[in-house]
Design a protein around this motif. Structure first.
Motif, mmCIF file in Angstrom:
data_model
loop_
_atom_site.group_PDB
_atom_site.id
_atom_site.type_symbol
_atom_site.label_atom_id
_atom_site.label_comp_id
_atom_site.label_asym_id
_atom_site.label_seq_id
_atom_site.Cartn_x
_atom_site.Cartn_y
_atom_site.Cartn_z
ATOM 1 N N ASP A 190 0.874 -1.171 0.000
ATOM 2 C CA ASP A 190 0.000 0.000 0.000
ATOM 3 C C ASP A 190 0.905 1.214 0.000
ATOM 4 O O ASP A 190 2.048 1.138 0.436
ATOM 5 C CB ASP A 190 -0.912 0.008 1.238
ATOM 6 N N GLU A 191 0.422 2.326 -0.494
ATOM 7 C CA GLU A 191 1.248 3.532 -0.513
ATOM 8 C C GLU A 191 1.027 4.414 0.706
ATOM 9 O O GLU A 191 1.705 5.427 0.871
ATOM 10 C CB GLU A 191 0.981 4.316 -1.806
ATOM 11 N N ASN A 192 0.096 4.013 1.558
ATOM 12 C CA ASN A 192 -0.218 4.792 2.754
ATOM 13 C C ASN A 192 0.051 3.935 3.989
ATOM 14 O O ASN A 192 -0.678 2.972 4.248
ATOM 15 C CB ASN A 192 -1.683 5.229 2.723
ATOM 16 N N PRO A 193 1.084 4.239 4.782
ATOM 17 C CA PRO A 193 1.405 3.412 5.954
ATOM 18 C C PRO A 193 0.310 3.392 7.002
ATOM 19 O O PRO A 193 0.276 2.499 7.848
ATOM 20 C CB PRO A 193 2.690 4.052 6.500
ATOM 21 N N ASN A 194 -0.607 4.352 6.944
ATOM 22 C CA ASN A 194 -1.692 4.386 7.930
ATOM 23 C C ASN A 194 -2.733 3.299 7.682
ATOM 24 O O ASN A 194 -3.493 2.939 8.587
ATOM 25 C CB ASN A 194 -2.383 5.753 7.920
ATOM 26 N N VAL A 195 -2.778 2.770 6.474
ATOM 27 C CA VAL A 195 -3.758 1.726 6.181
ATOM 28 C C VAL A 195 -3.087 0.413 5.764
ATOM 29 O O VAL A 195 -3.750 -0.624 5.693
ATOM 30 C CB VAL A 195 -4.741 2.173 5.070
ATOM 31 N N SER A 196 -1.798 0.445 5.484
ATOM 32 C CA SER A 196 -1.088 -0.762 5.062
ATOM 33 C C SER A 196 -1.026 -1.782 6.198
ATOM 34 O O SER A 196 -0.857 -1.423 7.369
ATOM 35 C CB SER A 196 0.332 -0.409 4.611
ATOM 36 N N ASP A 275 -7.751 -3.432 -2.631
ATOM 37 C CA ASP A 275 -7.309 -2.439 -1.643
ATOM 38 C C ASP A 275 -7.096 -1.071 -2.272
ATOM 39 O O ASP A 275 -7.182 -0.047 -1.590
ATOM 40 C CB ASP A 275 -5.988 -2.882 -1.001
ATOM 41 N N GLN A 276 -6.806 -1.053 -3.578
ATOM 42 C CA GLN A 276 -6.544 0.205 -4.258
ATOM 43 C C GLN A 276 -7.814 0.980 -4.603
ATOM 44 O O GLN A 276 -7.732 2.125 -5.049
ATOM 45 C CB GLN A 276 -5.740 -0.040 -5.540
ATOM 46 N N GLY A 280 -12.015 3.928 -1.920
ATOM 47 C CA GLY A 280 -11.760 5.146 -2.679
ATOM 48 C C GLY A 280 -10.546 4.940 -3.560
ATOM 49 O O GLY A 280 -9.917 3.886 -3.548
ATOM 50 N N ASP A 281 -10.199 5.934 -4.325
ATOM 51 C CA ASP A 281 -9.093 5.826 -5.282
ATOM 52 C C ASP A 281 -7.760 5.939 -4.550
ATOM 53 O O ASP A 281 -7.369 7.015 -4.112
ATOM 54 C CB ASP A 281 -9.230 6.927 -6.334
ATOM 55 N N ALA A 282 -7.052 4.794 -4.445
ATOM 56 C CA ALA A 282 -5.760 4.785 -3.751
ATOM 57 C C ALA A 282 -4.607 4.497 -4.706
ATOM 58 O O ALA A 282 -3.500 4.214 -4.265
ATOM 59 C CB ALA A 282 -5.776 3.753 -2.627
ATOM 60 N N GLY A 296 -6.632 -10.404 -8.214
ATOM 61 C CA GLY A 296 -7.853 -10.735 -7.474
ATOM 62 C C GLY A 296 -7.566 -11.378 -6.138
ATOM 63 O O GLY A 296 -8.144 -12.433 -5.818
ATOM 64 N N SER A 297 -6.692 -10.780 -5.347
ATOM 65 C CA SER A 297 -6.360 -11.354 -4.037
ATOM 66 C C SER A 297 -7.605 -11.399 -3.155
ATOM 67 O O SER A 297 -8.566 -10.664 -3.356
ATOM 68 C CB SER A 297 -5.264 -10.519 -3.364
ATOM 69 N N ARG A 298 -7.551 -12.291 -2.166
ATOM 70 C CA ARG A 298 -8.678 -12.532 -1.265
ATOM 71 C C ARG A 298 -9.944 -12.880 -2.052
ATOM 72 O O ARG A 298 -11.039 -12.443 -1.723
ATOM 73 C CB ARG A 298 -8.892 -11.344 -0.330
ATOM 74 N N ARG A 299 -9.748 -13.625 -3.151
ATOM 75 C CA ARG A 299 -10.834 -14.172 -3.979
ATOM 76 C C ARG A 299 -11.748 -13.088 -4.542
ATOM 77 O O ARG A 299 -12.956 -13.264 -4.682
ATOM 78 C CB ARG A 299 -11.631 -15.219 -3.204
#
Length: 370
Positions: A190-196, A275-276, A280-282, A296-299
């Protein structure tokens, strides 16, 4: 002069011996887990960068019920690529006959050069059970590929739950952009450590501030062999196996935590997961330039929670290699299924899913503008 009783001397000898063993074990453990010295961290590899337009090598590992999923992955690569493609598959024994039958048929139906080689699942006998079931069955096989394929210089490794939406050779050309210290390319978790996941939950070292996702991994196998990759993975697994829920991905993160300069970071558009977009647009790069590899991770391809991912997967799954179906029809179905999905944050970014397939087909098949 007093003499120590025999049993006292014996106890002192035992204490000294145990202390020595513990000390040596601690030194070995430090050597195995504190992987690289500063000298190694600045290592310059002598192997040359690859030239553009070489044969593209794609690899994946298949166990259990992943056979059909892996065919869909390979189909997506064959649909969009304009280059010669060589596929290296590691699979359980009972899947070899099915792969041989299907891929031999596809070779006769595809105009561009397409070759493949099949390998058995091959783990070291020591700790084989641990390796076989680390995260998901066979997933850790990828870690041993540098040693198992001494004849291969480089490859793009992907999880079977990925789909190419553009020509593989574009991703392949990233090998030519590697710096002299780089052995592999991956996208961030993820590009945001707050949600990674990694900075919030990991109990082991990981790459950078957010960690890496290993679903798409460019592997310069020649440099990985020079690096001594295989020497490090078993000590890491044994040291951290109780704290690596994502298995091989966590081991890769631990290695690159100590050797950050060995990583070439890929954009999130080359490993685009739910996750992206689900909150929202991440991944602005994918929104602007289009999704290139859909993961398609997590099915996500099979879950009603991610209808946009399902729609793209369905369109590619229904496309038959060799049948009289034009690329235009694939694009029509992809857009149709996306339009029919229930509203979702990922579905709101429909153009990101369609941009690369549309541009690819227009370039190679002279399709009209949408």
């Amino acid at each position: 002069m007093k003499r120590f009783p025999f049993y006292t001397t014996l106890i002192l000898i035992i204490i000294f011996s145990v202390s020595t063993i513990l000390y040596l074990n601690s030194k070995i453990s430090m050597r195995n887990t504190k992987l690289y010295s500063n000298h190694q961290n600045k290592r310059i590899f002598k192997s040359k960068l690859m030239k553009k337009n070489d044969e593209v090598v794609l690899s994946f590992v298949v166990c259990d019920s992943r056979f059909n999923e892996s065919l869909n992955l390979l189909k997506s690569g064959l649909i969009f690529t304009q280059s010669s493609l060589h596929v290296v598959i590691f699979a359980e024994d009972d899947l070899h006959k099915k792969f041989n039958s299907t891929l031999t048929k596809w070779k006769m139906l595809i105009a561009r050069p397409f070759t493949f080689e099949l390998h058995k699942i091959n783990f070291p006998e020591a700790n084989r059970k641990d390796w076989m079931n680390l995260f998901s069955k066979c997933a850790a096989q990828r870690l041993f590929i540098p040693a198992l394929l001494p004849h291969v210089d480089a490859m793009i490794y992907v999880d079977t739950d990925t789909l190419f939406l553009g020509p593989i050779e574009i991703l392949w050309n990233y090998f030519t952009k590697f710096k002299a210290t780089e052995i592999s390319a991956l996208a961030l978790e993820d590009e945001n450590p707050n949600v990674s996941w990694y900075p919030r939950f990991a109990k082991h070292p990981f790459y950078g501030k957010c960690g890496l996702n290993s679903g798409v991994m460019l592997m310069n196998l020649t440099r990985m062999r020079e690096f001594g990759w295989i020497d490090y993975i078993t000590p890491i697994m044994l040291r951290w196996k109780s704290n690596i829920p994502w298995g091989d991905q966590d081991i890769i993160n631990i290695i690159f935590h100590y050797h950050e300069r060995a990583v070439h970071e890929l954009s999130c558009r080359y490993n685009y997961r739910s996750d992206q977009c689900m909150y929202g647009d991440a991944c602005a790069d994918a929104t602007f330039n289009g999704i290139f590899v859909l993961h398609g991770s997590r099915r996500a391809f099979y879950s009603d929670k991610q209808p946009a991912f399902q729609a793209v997967h369905r369109a590619i799954e229904e496309f038959e290699i060799g049948a009289d179906l034009s690329p235009k029809m694939l694009l029509v179905n992809m857009e149709k299924y996306l339009n029919e999905t229930t509203p979702s944050n990922c579905g709101n970014l429909k153009d990101a899913f369609l941009k690369i397939p549309t541009e690819t087909f227009k370039k190679h098949y002279n399709l009209p503008d949408r």
